[in-house]
Motif scaffolding. Structure first.
Motif, PDB file in Angstrom:
ATOM      1  N   LEU A   1     -68.281 -74.078  82.995  1.00  0.00           N
ATOM      2  CA  LEU A   1     -66.969 -74.886  82.448  1.00  0.00           C
ATOM      3  C   LEU A   1     -66.031 -74.160  83.187  1.00  0.00           C
ATOM      4  CD1 LEU A   1     -66.763 -76.794  80.637  1.00  0.00           C
ATOM      5  CD2 LEU A   1     -66.420 -75.447  78.626  1.00  0.00           C
ATOM      6  N   VAL A   2     -65.024 -75.208  83.518  1.00  0.00           N
ATOM      7  CA  VAL A   2     -63.102 -74.691  84.316  1.00  0.00           C
ATOM      8  C   VAL A   2     -62.939 -75.557  83.907  1.00  0.00           C
ATOM      9  CG1 VAL A   2     -64.857 -73.541  85.804  1.00  0.00           C
ATOM     10  CG2 VAL A   2     -64.201 -76.100  86.602  1.00  0.00           C
ATOM     11  N   GLY A   3     -61.276 -75.735  84.328  1.00  0.00           N
ATOM     12  CA  GLY A   3     -60.871 -76.922  84.016  1.00  0.00           C
ATOM     13  C   GLY A   3     -60.335 -77.462  85.539  1.00  0.00           C
ATOM     14  N   GLN A   4     -59.498 -78.044  85.536  1.00  0.00           N
ATOM     15  CA  GLN A   4     -58.953 -78.583  86.701  1.00  0.00           C
ATOM     16  C   GLN A   4     -59.481 -77.802  87.896  1.00  0.00           C
ATOM     17  OE1 GLN A   4     -55.239 -79.890  87.164  1.00  0.00           O
ATOM     18  NE2 GLN A   4     -54.780 -80.634  88.994  1.00  0.00           N
ATOM     19  N   VAL A   5     -60.404 -78.923  88.428  1.00  0.00           N
ATOM     20  CA  VAL A   5     -60.406 -78.584  90.121  1.00  0.00           C
ATOM     21  C   VAL A   5     -58.892 -78.983  91.064  1.00  0.00           C
ATOM     22  CG1 VAL A   5     -62.204 -78.881  91.948  1.00  0.00           C
ATOM     23  CG2 VAL A   5     -62.645 -78.890  89.401  1.00  0.00           C
ATOM     24  N   ILE A   6     -58.542 -78.076  91.601  1.00  0.00           N
ATOM     25  CA  ILE A   6     -58.044 -77.967  92.755  1.00  0.00           C
ATOM     26  C   ILE A   6     -58.209 -78.247  93.887  1.00  0.00           C
ATOM     27  CG2 ILE A   6     -55.800 -76.998  93.632  1.00  0.00           C
ATOM     28  CD1 ILE A   6     -56.517 -74.598  91.845  1.00  0.00           C
ATOM     29  N   ASN A   7     -58.757 -77.801  94.729  1.00  0.00           N
ATOM     30  CA  ASN A   7     -59.569 -78.152  96.725  1.00  0.00           C
ATOM     31  C   ASN A   7     -60.269 -77.322  96.382  1.00  0.00           C
ATOM     32  OD1 ASN A   7     -57.570 -76.236  97.035  1.00  0.00           O
ATOM     33  ND2 ASN A   7     -56.175 -77.364  98.068  1.00  0.00           N
ATOM     34  N   ILE A   8     -60.645 -77.582  97.942  1.00  0.00           N
ATOM     35  CA  ILE A   8     -61.491 -77.076  98.067  1.00  0.00           C
ATOM     36  C   ILE A   8     -60.692 -76.204  99.971  1.00  0.00           C
ATOM     37  CG2 ILE A   8     -63.332 -76.071 100.126  1.00  0.00           C
ATOM     38  CD1 ILE A   8     -65.047 -78.256  98.571  1.00  0.00           C
ATOM     39  N   LYS A   9     -60.871 -74.911 100.213  1.00  0.00           N
ATOM     40  CA  LYS A   9     -60.253 -74.243 100.947  1.00  0.00           C
ATOM     41  C   LYS A   9     -60.444 -74.152 102.139  1.00  0.00           C
ATOM     42  CE  LYS A   9     -56.027 -72.797 102.539  1.00  0.00           C
ATOM     43  NZ  LYS A   9     -55.351 -73.462 103.820  1.00  0.00           N
ATOM     44  N   ASN A  10     -60.640 -73.852 104.040  1.00  0.00           N
ATOM     45  CA  ASN A  10     -61.019 -72.765 104.517  1.00  0.00           C
ATOM     46  C   ASN A  10     -60.658 -72.258 105.161  1.00  0.00           C
ATOM     47  OD1 ASN A  10     -62.027 -72.521 107.673  1.00  0.00           O
ATOM     48  ND2 ASN A  10     -63.355 -73.901 106.833  1.00  0.00           N
ATOM     49  N   MET A  11     -61.036 -70.901 105.039  1.00  0.00           N
ATOM     50  CA  MET A  11     -60.067 -69.755 104.945  1.00  0.00           C
ATOM     51  C   MET A  11     -61.019 -68.481 106.249  1.00  0.00           C
ATOM     52  SD  MET A  11     -59.143 -68.720 101.869  1.00  0.00           S
ATOM     53  CE  MET A  11     -57.376 -67.430 102.108  1.00  0.00           C
ATOM     54  N   GLY A  12     -59.984 -67.680 106.696  1.00  0.00           N
ATOM     55  CA  GLY A  12     -60.633 -66.059 107.744  1.00  0.00           C
ATOM     56  C   GLY A  12     -61.086 -65.393 105.977  1.00  0.00           C
ATOM     57  N   TRP A  13     -62.356 -64.623 106.191  1.00  0.00           N
ATOM     58  CA  TRP A  13     -62.423 -63.417 105.372  1.00  0.00           C
ATOM     59  C   TRP A  13     -60.907 -62.575 105.434  1.00  0.00           C
ATOM     60  CZ3 TRP A  13     -64.994 -63.191 101.260  1.00  0.00           C
ATOM     61  CH2 TRP A  13     -65.904 -64.159 100.935  1.00  0.00           C
ATOM     62  N   ASP A  14     -60.976 -62.228 106.348  1.00  0.00           N
ATOM     63  CA  ASP A  14     -59.501 -61.129 106.997  1.00  0.00           C
ATOM     64  C   ASP A  14     -58.491 -61.866 105.925  1.00  0.00           C
ATOM     65  OD1 ASP A  14     -59.333 -63.691 108.302  1.00  0.00           O
ATOM     66  OD2 ASP A  14     -58.478 -62.537 110.025  1.00  0.00           O
ATOM     67  N   GLU A  15     -58.479 -63.208 105.398  1.00  0.00           N
ATOM     68  CA  GLU A  15     -57.510 -63.513 104.411  1.00  0.00           C
ATOM     69  C   GLU A  15     -57.488 -62.641 102.933  1.00  0.00           C
ATOM     70  OE1 GLU A  15     -55.365 -67.775 105.153  1.00  0.00           O
ATOM     71  OE2 GLU A  15     -57.144 -67.738 106.709  1.00  0.00           O
TER      72      GLU A  15
END
Length: 314
Positions: A105-119
């Motif tokens: 159970l969470v609040g508002q879902v924002i988005n899905i972000k594709n990123m590098g593990w180095d970030e």
């Protein structure tokens, strides 16, 4: 199986790219949190919840989702922030960890972000040993750069259902047990809970675990041995690595090891809370020797014994 392999190809056609996707959400506050999309089955609005008398206090209730009875865990309460208040913005994230289905159970879902593990970075040491984070990252929200905290779901689940370290008697090979004492295994995982479970399971048999928190740390150690003229397979019996880690994930780590002729024959087991045929296909594609579902002590010891059997026979 074709669809599984297509999915593997879509995620690993650039093996070594070292990327992930994060599902970001709020927990009834302005602080953004995240978990890896790999673990997510679906996100839905909050269904009707039925109470479970005597259940763990972090379980908000049970929901019928696609014909299955699934526990719904209050993620905000689980990480020590107090129970989340129900609102129209609340959602349920249905996930699969360690061969089990559960929802958060969470609040508002924002988005899905594709990123590098180095970030992705490790939490600061000042956050203490008992924090519920595996990593942090920084992302832009409405023109402002904000810290995103990536939740250690394995720790959350382990506090609801304690992990096991006992090994079934019929799993142990009495001919191999004398050879286990003194063996060394490199354990690579960003979750303190997962590291502890592997170490506690294997230490019962005299196996020493060398602990590293991510793939970059592990690769640095392995290369340092090679630079010193050491045979990596003489230093450790095998490497047990998580798939998802900050700086360098297990797939990238395996790719780097296999690409270095000095250690390309190292025995590697992928120990992950991801499960199912998808991951078995993924393991084969990236070049690991074995796949282990996390928090399964019998499977863990079986893999160690299988590798030891090879060494003793050689």
């Amino acid at each position: 199986m074709t669809n599984i392999l297509d999915s593997v190809d879509s995620r690993t056609r650039l093996v070594g790219e070292n990327r992930l996707e994060l599902l970001m959400f709020y927990l009834g506050s302005t602080q953004p949190f995240a978990i890896n999309v790999f673990k997510v089955r679906e996100v839905i609005k909050v269904p009707k919840l039925s109470q479970m008398p005597g259940s763990h206090p972090n379980i908000r209730g049970v929901a019928m989702i696609r014909g299955k009875s699934i526990p719904v865990i209050d993620l905000r309460q689980s990480i020590g922030m107090g129970s989340i208040g129900m609102s129209d913005e609340c959602n349920v994230i249905v996930t699969e960890y360690n061969r089990t289905i559960q929802a958060f159970l969470v609040g508002q879902v924002i988005n899905i972000k594709n990123m590098g593990w180095d970030e992705i970075m490790e939490p600061p040491s000042s956050s203490g040993r008992n924090n519920y984070l595996t990593a942090i990252t920084r992302q832009d929200f409405d023109g402002q750069t904000r810290l995103v905290e990536i939740v250690d779901v394995e720790k959350v689940l382990a506090e609801i259902v304690a992990y096991e370290v006992g090994v079934s008697e019929d799993v142990l090979d009495p001919h191999l047990t004398p050879y286990m004492a003194g063996q060394r295994v490199l354990v690579v995982d960003d979750s303190s809970t997962a590291r502890a479970q592997v170490s506690e399971t294997l230490s019962q048999f005299g196996v020493e675990c060398i602990i590293k928190k991510n793939g970059a740390e592990a690769l640095h150690l392995l290369k340092s041995w090679c630079d010193e003229g050491k045979n990596v397979s003489d230093e450790i019996l095998l490497m047990i690595t998580d798939a998802e880690m900050p700086e360098m994930d297990g797939y990238k780590l395996t790719h780097e090891v296999r690409s270095d002729s000095r250690m390309s024959d190292l025995y590697i087991a992928l120990n992950t809370s991801l499960s199912g045929s998808f991951n078995e296909a993924m393991v084969e594609k990236v070049g690991c020797n074995q796949f282990i579902s996390k928090f399964q002590p019998d499977l863990l010891v079986n893999v160690v014994q299988e590798r030891l059997r090879q060494v003793v026979a050689s």
